[in-house]
Design an enzyme around this catalytic site. Structure first.
Site, short mmCIF file in Angstrom:
data_model
loop_
_atom_site.label_atom_id
_atom_site.label_comp_id
_atom_site.label_asym_id
_atom_site.label_seq_id
_atom_site.Cartn_x
_atom_site.Cartn_y
_atom_site.Cartn_z
N GLY A 12 0.85 -1.19 0.00
CA GLY A 12 0.00 0.00 0.00
C GLY A 12 0.88 1.24 0.00
O GLY A 12 2.05 1.19 0.40
N ARG A 16 -1.88 8.25 3.79
CA ARG A 16 -2.37 8.92 4.99
C ARG A 16 -1.27 9.13 6.03
O ARG A 16 -1.42 9.94 6.94
CB ARG A 16 -3.55 8.11 5.58
CG ARG A 16 -4.81 8.18 4.74
CD ARG A 16 -5.86 7.16 5.15
NE ARG A 16 -5.56 5.82 4.66
CZ ARG A 16 -6.36 4.76 4.82
NH1 ARG A 16 -7.49 4.89 5.48
NH2 ARG A 16 -6.02 3.57 4.37
N ASP A 108 0.07 -3.77 8.10
CA ASP A 108 -0.11 -2.61 8.98
C ASP A 108 -0.93 -2.93 10.22
O ASP A 108 -1.48 -2.04 10.86
CB ASP A 108 -0.76 -1.44 8.20
CG ASP A 108 -2.18 -1.75 7.76
OD1 ASP A 108 -2.58 -2.93 7.78
OD2 ASP A 108 -2.90 -0.79 7.40
N ASN A 174 -13.74 -6.34 10.00
CA ASN A 174 -12.74 -7.22 9.38
C ASN A 174 -11.35 -6.79 9.86
O ASN A 174 -10.94 -5.65 9.69
CB ASN A 174 -12.86 -7.06 7.86
CG ASN A 174 -11.69 -7.67 7.12
OD1 ASN A 174 -11.02 -8.58 7.64
ND2 ASN A 174 -11.44 -7.18 5.92
N ARG A 336 29.69 3.35 23.81
CA ARG A 336 29.39 3.11 22.38
C ARG A 336 29.58 1.63 22.03
O ARG A 336 30.09 0.85 22.83
CB ARG A 336 30.25 4.04 21.53
CG ARG A 336 29.80 5.51 21.68
CD ARG A 336 30.77 6.44 21.02
NE ARG A 336 31.04 6.05 19.64
CZ ARG A 336 32.14 6.38 18.96
NH1 ARG A 336 33.07 7.12 19.53
NH2 ARG A 336 32.30 5.98 17.71
N LYS A 354 34.52 3.26 23.73
CA LYS A 354 34.13 2.67 22.44
C LYS A 354 34.99 1.46 22.13
O LYS A 354 36.20 1.51 22.30
CB LYS A 354 34.31 3.73 21.34
CG LYS A 354 33.89 3.26 19.98
CD LYS A 354 34.74 3.85 18.88
CE LYS A 354 35.90 2.95 18.54
NZ LYS A 354 36.72 3.39 17.43
N ASN A 389 43.53 7.29 19.46
CA ASN A 389 43.47 6.01 18.75
C ASN A 389 43.45 6.17 17.23
O ASN A 389 43.48 5.17 16.52
CB ASN A 389 42.24 5.22 19.20
CG ASN A 389 40.94 5.98 18.95
OD1 ASN A 389 40.92 7.21 19.01
ND2 ASN A 389 39.88 5.27 18.67
N TYR A 390 43.43 7.39 16.74
CA TYR A 390 43.18 7.63 15.32
C TYR A 390 44.21 8.60 14.78
O TYR A 390 44.40 9.68 15.33
CB TYR A 390 41.76 8.20 15.20
CG TYR A 390 41.25 8.40 13.81
CD1 TYR A 390 41.36 7.40 12.84
CD2 TYR A 390 40.61 9.59 13.46
CE1 TYR A 390 40.85 7.59 11.57
CE2 TYR A 390 40.10 9.78 12.18
CZ TYR A 390 40.23 8.78 11.24
OH TYR A 390 39.73 8.97 9.98
N ALA A 426 50.90 12.89 35.84
CA ALA A 426 49.86 13.74 35.26
C ALA A 426 50.43 14.50 34.08
O ALA A 426 51.58 14.94 34.09
CB ALA A 426 49.35 14.71 36.32
C1 UD1 Z 1 -8.48 -3.18 4.83
C2 UD1 Z 1 -9.73 -3.98 4.53
C3 UD1 Z 1 -10.78 -3.68 5.60
C4 UD1 Z 1 -10.22 -4.01 6.97
C5 UD1 Z 1 -8.90 -3.28 7.22
C6 UD1 Z 1 -8.27 -3.80 8.47
C7 UD1 Z 1 -9.87 -4.25 2.11
C8 UD1 Z 1 -10.51 -3.79 0.86
N1 UD1 Z 1 -10.24 -3.63 3.23
O1 UD1 Z 1 -8.81 -1.80 4.73
O2 UD1 Z 1 -11.95 -4.45 5.36
O3 UD1 Z 1 -11.16 -3.67 7.96
O4 UD1 Z 1 -7.99 -3.52 6.12
O5 UD1 Z 1 -7.10 -3.10 8.79
O6 UD1 Z 1 -9.09 -5.17 2.08
N2 UD1 Z 1 -1.98 -3.09 0.34
C9 UD1 Z 1 -1.23 -3.61 -0.70
N3 UD1 Z 1 -1.51 -3.22 -1.96
C10 UD1 Z 1 -2.51 -2.35 -2.27
C11 UD1 Z 1 -3.29 -1.82 -1.19
C12 UD1 Z 1 -2.99 -2.22 0.10
O7 UD1 Z 1 -0.31 -4.40 -0.49
O8 UD1 Z 1 -2.71 -2.05 -3.45
C13 UD1 Z 1 -1.62 -3.50 1.72
C14 UD1 Z 1 -1.25 -2.32 2.60
O9 UD1 Z 1 0.14 -2.10 2.60
C15 UD1 Z 1 -1.75 -2.76 3.98
C16 UD1 Z 1 -2.88 -3.73 3.68
O10 UD1 Z 1 -2.76 -4.08 2.30
O11 UD1 Z 1 -0.74 -3.44 4.69
C17 UD1 Z 1 -4.25 -3.10 3.94
O12 UD1 Z 1 -4.38 -1.98 3.08
P1 UD1 Z 1 -5.10 -0.64 3.58
O13 UD1 Z 1 -5.11 0.32 2.46
O14 UD1 Z 1 -4.55 -0.20 4.87
O15 UD1 Z 1 -6.60 -1.18 3.80
P2 UD1 Z 1 -7.70 -0.61 4.75
O16 UD1 Z 1 -8.30 0.58 4.11
O17 UD1 Z 1 -7.18 -0.43 6.13
CA CA Z 2 -5.20 -0.51 7.04
#
Ligand code: UD1
Ligand code: CA
Length: 463
Positions: A12, A16, A108, A174, A336, A354, A389-390, A426
């Site tokens: 994704g 946002r 995510d 979901n 370090r 270090k 040291n350097y 010293a």
């Molecule tokens: C999605 C679900 C939603 C659920 C929510 C839970 C769908 C359509 N919706 O919405 O029902 O309640 O997660 O957190 O699935 N991603 C890709 N490729 C893309 C788009 C997204 O790999 O083209 C990945 C994103 O990186 C992310 C995950 O899919 O890790 C979810 O995508 P995100 O856009 O966050 O979906 P939500 O709107 O949260």
């Molecule tokens: Ca999400």
């Protein structure tokens, strides 16, 4: 967990988050969200996983456990976009592996743990489902896909953007994690469309497709705190808060003393022994392990540190180093990477160490730099000792024996070796090796010119 695999959606764009890197690389308690997810998958005993990443995104692959592969989703949204399209990119991985079932997870949502994955798999199998959605009841379901029920089963998942007012009132959401029969998933991915408000391929549409084609769609209800995901910075800070509360609760249950938890941040993989006190302003991260009966803080920073029992670290940094039992550091010192500080060592204020070993009972009390050095037991460093040291191009080691007394403002020009029981006067600059039991003096002899101020007319001062 044989014959099953995981697909993790991580392509994704995370618009946002307003970040230059993908959302799944945003940290929760110093650990990228994708790593939380891959850790859970590995902990569930799933060895085959495919992480779907954005085209040209090369920062995710190096973070993955061994055996996890990546598939690429085009950055061109016109070619396809959405969670359904992301999983399509893993279709060959699923097909070629000959798996019976697939768990699909969102990169995510860091808190869906190994236990949740395994519990849902049990239900998926015992109910004989083609798809099992991990769902939860939320007080505020806004933003999540809503679960439309059909008795015990699931009829459909409706996204927020596509939901009517009645559907928006549904509190069951979901989580973004699903178990699929592999054959059903591959079939469904070939049959979903992007005919919705956002014009994306929704993975969630596979549920309605299951119902339409006489397959079985079910749900496994999990607790609200495991489903939370983050789409923006505010969501991320809420996840951080939640994760931190869990870590602090676990540590306090294990006997760690955290009398004032505000202003303390401790990563999820940190281990701390009983009767250790953590004071405010302290950040502990990485794979840090701390023994029992220590006092850490206020205002200390520990990263990948190994700390023994009965140590104190006051307003100081320890990075990728080992402190054995009874070591005291600070205030205001910096240990370090690559240091091994032996039992009972005292490091005072404004000391930087270090890539060095410091032997039992040695004291380095003030304003000192020890770099690339091997220091013996029971030595005493005066104020302002420096290992040089350097030389501008290469680093050299300083070797110091046992029971050595280094006078204030001594300069140790490496490579140089001091034997046992050496004393340095010293202000000495040590450029050559010093044998056991010797005194080394290397400085200009003092001359005193009596009556000089009056004779030269500098005193008394003319007004
Ligand atoms: C999605 C679900 C939603 C659920 C929510 C839970 C769908 C359509 N919706 O919405 O029902 O309640 O997660 O957190 O699935 N991603 C890709 N490729 C893309 C788009 C997204 O790999 O083209 C990945 C994103 O990186 C992310 C995950 O899919 O890790 C979810 O995508 P995100 O856009 O966050 O979906 P939500 O709107 O949260
Ligand atoms: Ca999400």
């Amino acid at each position: 967990m044989d014959n099953v695999c995981a697909v993790i959606m991580a392509a994704g764009d995370g618009t946002r988050m307003k970040s230059s890197y993908p959302k799944v690389l945003c940290d929760v308690l110093f650990k990228p969200m994708i790593t939380w997810v891959t850790d859970h998958v590995a902990d569930a005993g799933i060895r085959d996983a495919c992480v779907v990443v954005r085209e040209k995104e090369d920062r995710i692959a190096p973070l993955l456990p061994r055996g996890f592969i990546t598939a690429t989703q085009s950055a061109d949204k016109n070619k396809g976009y959405g969670t359904g399209y992301a999983v399509m990119m893993a279709a060959d991985f699923i097909k070629n592996g000959g798996f019976s079932d697939v768990v699909v997870l969102s990169g995510d949502a860091p808190f869906t743990g190994a236990q949740d994955i395994l519990e849902a798999f049990e239900k998926h199998k015992s109910d004989g489902n083609d798809v099992t959605v991990l769902t939860s009841m939320l007080k505020d379901p806004a933003g999540y896909g809503r679960i439309v029920r059909d008795g015990e089963g699931v009829a459909a998942i409706v996204e927020q953007a596509d939901a009517d007012e009645d559907t928006k009132l549904i509190g069951e959401i979901n989580s973004g994690t699903y178990w699929f029969k592999a054959a059903f998933l591959l079939d469904a991915l070939g049959n979903i469309t992007s005919d919705n408000t956002k014009g994306e391929y929704y993975l969630t549409d596979t549920v309605a497709y299951a119902v339409e084609t006489g397959r079985k769609a079910g749900a496994c209800v999990v607790s609200p705190d495991v489903v939370l995901g983050a789409n923006d910075r505010k969501g991320l800070s809420e996840l951080n808060r939640l994760a931190l509360d869990k870590v602090l609760d676990r540590l306090m249950a294990d006997g760690v003393n955290i009398p004032f938890p505000d202003g303390i941040v401790i990563g999820a993989d940190v281990e701390i022994g009983p009767d250790t006190t953590i004071l405010p302003g302290t950040v502990i991260r990485g794979r840090t392990v701390i023994g029992a009966g220590c006092e850490i803080g206020p205002n200390s920073y520990l990263d990948n540190a190994a700390i023994g029992d009965g140590c104190r670290v006051i307003s100081s940094y320890v990075d990728s180093s080992t402190l054995e039992n009874g070591v005291k550091i600070g205030p205001m010192s910096n240990i370090r990477p690559g240091c091994h500080i032996k039992p009972g060592v005292k490091i005072g204020d404004f000391v930087e160490i270090k890539n060095s070993t410091v032997g039992d009972g040695t004291a380095v009390a003030h304003l000192t730099y020890v770099g690339d050095a091997d220091v013996g037991k029971n030595c005493n460093f005066g104020c302002g000792v420096v290992t040089s040291n350097y030389d501008g191009s290469k680093k050299y080691r300083t070797v110091i024996g046992d029971d050595v007394f280094i006078g204030g403002n001594t300069n140790l020009v490496a490579p140089v070796k001091l034997g046992n029981r050496v004393y340095s006067a010293a202000g000495t600059t040590v450029t050559d090796d010093v044998p056991d039991g010797a005194l080394v003096i290397g400085r200009a002899r003092q001359t005193v010119k009596e009556g000089w101020a009056e004779r030269t007319g500098k005193y008394p001062k003319k007004t």
